[in-house]
Write a protein that holds these residues in place. Structure first.
Motif, PDB file in Angstrom:
ATOM      1  N   TYR A   1      23.795 -24.233 -28.922  1.00 45.69           N
ATOM      2  CA  TYR A   1      24.210 -24.011 -27.325  1.00 45.69           C
ATOM      3  C   TYR A   1      24.555 -25.231 -26.803  1.00 45.69           C
ATOM      4  O   TYR A   1      24.277 -26.275 -26.686  1.00 45.69           O
ATOM      5  CB  TYR A   1      23.169 -24.093 -26.967  1.00 45.69           C
ATOM      6  N   ALA A   2      26.226 -25.270 -26.992  1.00 49.00           N
ATOM      7  CA  ALA A   2      27.105 -26.176 -25.820  1.00 49.00           C
ATOM      8  C   ALA A   2      27.867 -26.511 -25.523  1.00 49.00           C
ATOM      9  O   ALA A   2      29.443 -25.857 -25.570  1.00 49.00           O
ATOM     10  CB  ALA A   2      27.477 -26.688 -27.282  1.00 49.00           C
ATOM     11  N   PRO A   3      27.049 -25.713 -23.457  1.00 46.85           N
ATOM     12  CA  PRO A   3      28.491 -25.208 -23.180  1.00 46.85           C
ATOM     13  C   PRO A   3      29.513 -26.625 -22.409  1.00 46.85           C
ATOM     14  O   PRO A   3      29.181 -27.726 -23.037  1.00 46.85           O
ATOM     15  CB  PRO A   3      27.654 -25.029 -21.948  1.00 46.85           C
ATOM     16  N   ALA A   4      30.425 -26.654 -21.631  1.00 47.00           N
ATOM     17  CA  ALA A   4      30.984 -27.346 -21.594  1.00 47.00           C
ATOM     18  C   ALA A   4      30.342 -28.494 -21.076  1.00 47.00           C
ATOM     19  O   ALA A   4      30.736 -29.787 -21.345  1.00 47.00           O
ATOM     20  CB  ALA A   4      32.189 -27.297 -20.807  1.00 47.00           C
ATOM     21  N   ASP A   5      29.743 -27.891 -20.356  1.00 45.20           N
ATOM     22  CA  ASP A   5      28.549 -29.093 -19.221  1.00 45.20           C
ATOM     23  C   ASP A   5      27.637 -28.341 -19.411  1.00 45.20           C
ATOM     24  O   ASP A   5      26.970 -27.547 -19.360  1.00 45.20           O
ATOM     25  CB  ASP A   5      29.309 -29.256 -17.915  1.00 45.20           C
ATOM     26  N   GLY A   6      26.291 -29.732 -18.903  1.00 46.09           N
ATOM     27  CA  GLY A   6      25.274 -29.298 -18.772  1.00 46.09           C
ATOM     28  C   GLY A   6      24.027 -29.074 -19.758  1.00 46.09           C
ATOM     29  O   GLY A   6      23.899 -29.881 -21.159  1.00 46.09           O
ATOM     30  N   LEU A   7      22.669 -28.710 -19.799  1.00 51.46           N
ATOM     31  CA  LEU A   7      22.024 -28.544 -20.844  1.00 51.46           C
ATOM     32  C   LEU A   7      22.637 -28.390 -22.486  1.00 51.46           C
ATOM     33  O   LEU A   7      23.124 -27.157 -22.367  1.00 51.46           O
ATOM     34  CB  LEU A   7      20.680 -27.611 -20.151  1.00 51.46           C
ATOM     35  N   ARG A   8      22.060 -28.540 -23.356  1.00 51.46           N
ATOM     36  CA  ARG A   8      23.015 -28.265 -24.831  1.00 51.46           C
ATOM     37  C   ARG A   8      21.612 -28.531 -25.721  1.00 51.46           C
ATOM     38  O   ARG A   8      20.592 -29.462 -25.567  1.00 51.46           O
ATOM     39  CB  ARG A   8      23.677 -29.161 -24.506  1.00 51.46           C
TER      40      ARG A   8
ATOM     41  N   GLU B   1      30.873 -22.744 -45.972  1.00 48.25           N
ATOM     42  CA  GLU B   1      30.371 -23.090 -44.089  1.00 48.25           C
ATOM     43  C   GLU B   1      31.001 -22.046 -43.277  1.00 48.25           C
ATOM     44  O   GLU B   1      32.633 -21.961 -43.279  1.00 48.25           O
ATOM     45  CB  GLU B   1      30.984 -24.678 -43.542  1.00 48.25           C
ATOM     46  N   THR B   2      30.476 -21.641 -42.199  1.00 43.38           N
ATOM     47  CA  THR B   2      30.751 -20.444 -41.714  1.00 43.38           C
ATOM     48  C   THR B   2      30.055 -20.740 -40.174  1.00 43.38           C
ATOM     49  O   THR B   2      29.544 -21.393 -39.919  1.00 43.38           O
ATOM     50  CB  THR B   2      30.718 -19.046 -42.161  1.00 43.38           C
ATOM     51  N   SER B   3      31.124 -20.085 -39.606  1.00 43.67           N
ATOM     52  CA  SER B   3      30.836 -20.498 -37.824  1.00 43.67           C
ATOM     53  C   SER B   3      30.989 -19.406 -37.180  1.00 43.67           C
ATOM     54  O   SER B   3      32.107 -18.942 -37.139  1.00 43.67           O
ATOM     55  CB  SER B   3      31.037 -21.391 -36.930  1.00 43.67           C
ATOM     56  N   LEU B   4      30.588 -18.444 -35.921  1.00 39.17           N
ATOM     57  CA  LEU B   4      30.195 -17.466 -35.352  1.00 39.17           C
ATOM     58  C   LEU B   4      29.728 -17.716 -34.023  1.00 39.17           C
ATOM     59  O   LEU B   4      28.485 -18.373 -33.583  1.00 39.17           O
ATOM     60  CB  LEU B   4      29.737 -16.244 -36.247  1.00 39.17           C
ATOM     61  N   ALA B   5      30.726 -17.526 -33.457  1.00 38.55           N
ATOM     62  CA  ALA B   5      30.732 -18.082 -31.567  1.00 38.55           C
ATOM     63  C   ALA B   5      29.910 -15.970 -31.024  1.00 38.55           C
ATOM     64  O   ALA B   5      30.888 -15.414 -30.985  1.00 38.55           O
ATOM     65  CB  ALA B   5      32.501 -18.148 -31.449  1.00 38.55           C
ATOM     66  N   LEU B   6      28.637 -16.812 -31.081  1.00 39.88           N
ATOM     67  CA  LEU B   6      28.104 -14.787 -30.548  1.00 39.88           C
ATOM     68  C   LEU B   6      28.726 -15.250 -28.690  1.00 39.88           C
ATOM     69  O   LEU B   6      29.008 -14.200 -28.008  1.00 39.88           O
ATOM     70  CB  LEU B   6      27.059 -15.502 -30.368  1.00 39.88           C
ATOM     71  N   THR B   7      28.663 -16.574 -27.926  1.00 36.30           N
ATOM     72  CA  THR B   7      29.331 -16.057 -26.744  1.00 36.30           C
ATOM     73  C   THR B   7      30.639 -17.732 -26.926  1.00 36.30           C
ATOM     74  O   THR B   7      30.626 -17.978 -27.873  1.00 36.30           O
ATOM     75  CB  THR B   7      28.121 -16.404 -25.774  1.00 36.30           C
ATOM     76  N   ASN B   8      30.709 -17.979 -25.424  1.00 35.81           N
ATOM     77  CA  ASN B   8      31.447 -19.420 -25.104  1.00 35.81           C
ATOM     78  C   ASN B   8      30.651 -20.429 -25.312  1.00 35.81           C
ATOM     79  O   ASN B   8      31.853 -21.026 -25.896  1.00 35.81           O
ATOM     80  CB  ASN B   8      32.205 -19.656 -24.118  1.00 35.81           C
ATOM     81  N   ALA B   9      29.268 -20.461 -25.684  1.00 33.47           N
ATOM     82  CA  ALA B   9      28.862 -21.530 -25.741  1.00 33.47           C
ATOM     83  C   ALA B   9      27.483 -21.547 -26.968  1.00 33.47           C
ATOM     84  O   ALA B   9      26.932 -22.658 -26.921  1.00 33.47           O
ATOM     85  CB  ALA B   9      28.097 -21.983 -24.284  1.00 33.47           C
ATOM     86  N   LEU B  10      27.706 -19.955 -27.000  1.00 36.10           N
ATOM     87  CA  LEU B  10      26.554 -19.507 -28.623  1.00 36.10           C
ATOM     88  C   LEU B  10      26.825 -19.911 -29.668  1.00 36.10           C
ATOM     89  O   LEU B  10      27.664 -19.032 -30.192  1.00 36.10           O
ATOM     90  CB  LEU B  10      25.615 -19.178 -28.066  1.00 36.10           C
TER      91      LEU B  10
END
Length: 166
Positions: A126-133, A70-79
């Motif tokens: 896409y999972a920012p700390a607040d708002g739409l995800r 399993e891998t995960s790459l953070a493209l930005t802080n929310a993506l």
């Protein structure tokens, strides 16, 4: 006990080994984990057709082996881009079952039914700390046998999952 089954089954026993590693690279932006397992079962409880009715049975000996990553790459802080892959090999080692016609069928070497060998996924989250995800994930399930005798095969398929939240 009060169970409906008239026969007490042999107890399930198993010996299993699992090893795994995990880590982070690229200043923590890429995380990964990998594992492998090997399990030997005796008397795994499975569903059987006994006299035209569903019943439980002890299924001799089975071996389940596999590996997963399993891998995960953070493209930005929310993506994040995520990916998984798995290989599973589930086989009967020794299971003689009684067929409806009274003959005995030895399933040694046959794959356990409904157990795909290959699984995988690729997703964008896409999972920012607040708002739409939201997320979009494609998952693959490989071919598998639909019966214990391995004479009926279901092909692999891909699912697409999407989510939106706030």
């Amino acid at each position: 006990g009060p169970e409906a089954e008239s026969e007490i089954l042999q107890p399930e026993t198993s010996r299993s080994y699992e090893v795994g590693l995990r880590g982070k690279l690229l200043a923590g932006k890429l995380s990964w984990e990998a594992s492998a397992f090997d399990m030997d079962f005796r008397n795994l409880v499975i569903r059987e057709n006994v006299g035209g009715l569903p019943a439980l049975a002890s299924a001799g000996r089975e071996r389940l082996r596999g590996a997963e990553i399993e891998t995960s790459l953070a493209l930005t802080n929310a993506l994040q881009l995520t990916a998984t892959a798995a290989w599973h090999d589930s086989k009967f080692l020794d299971y003689a079952r009684l067929r409806p016609d009274g003959s005995v069928q030895q399933l040694a070497g046959k794959a356990l039914e409904m157990s795909p060998k290959n699984l995988g996924s690729l997703g964008l989250v896409y999972a920012p700390a607040d708002g739409l995800r939201g997320s979009l994930v494609a998952s693959y399930v490989g071919r598998r046998f639909l019966n214990k005798g391995n004479s009926v095969i279901a092909g692999g398929f891909t699912m697409l999952d999407a989510s939106v939240g706030y």
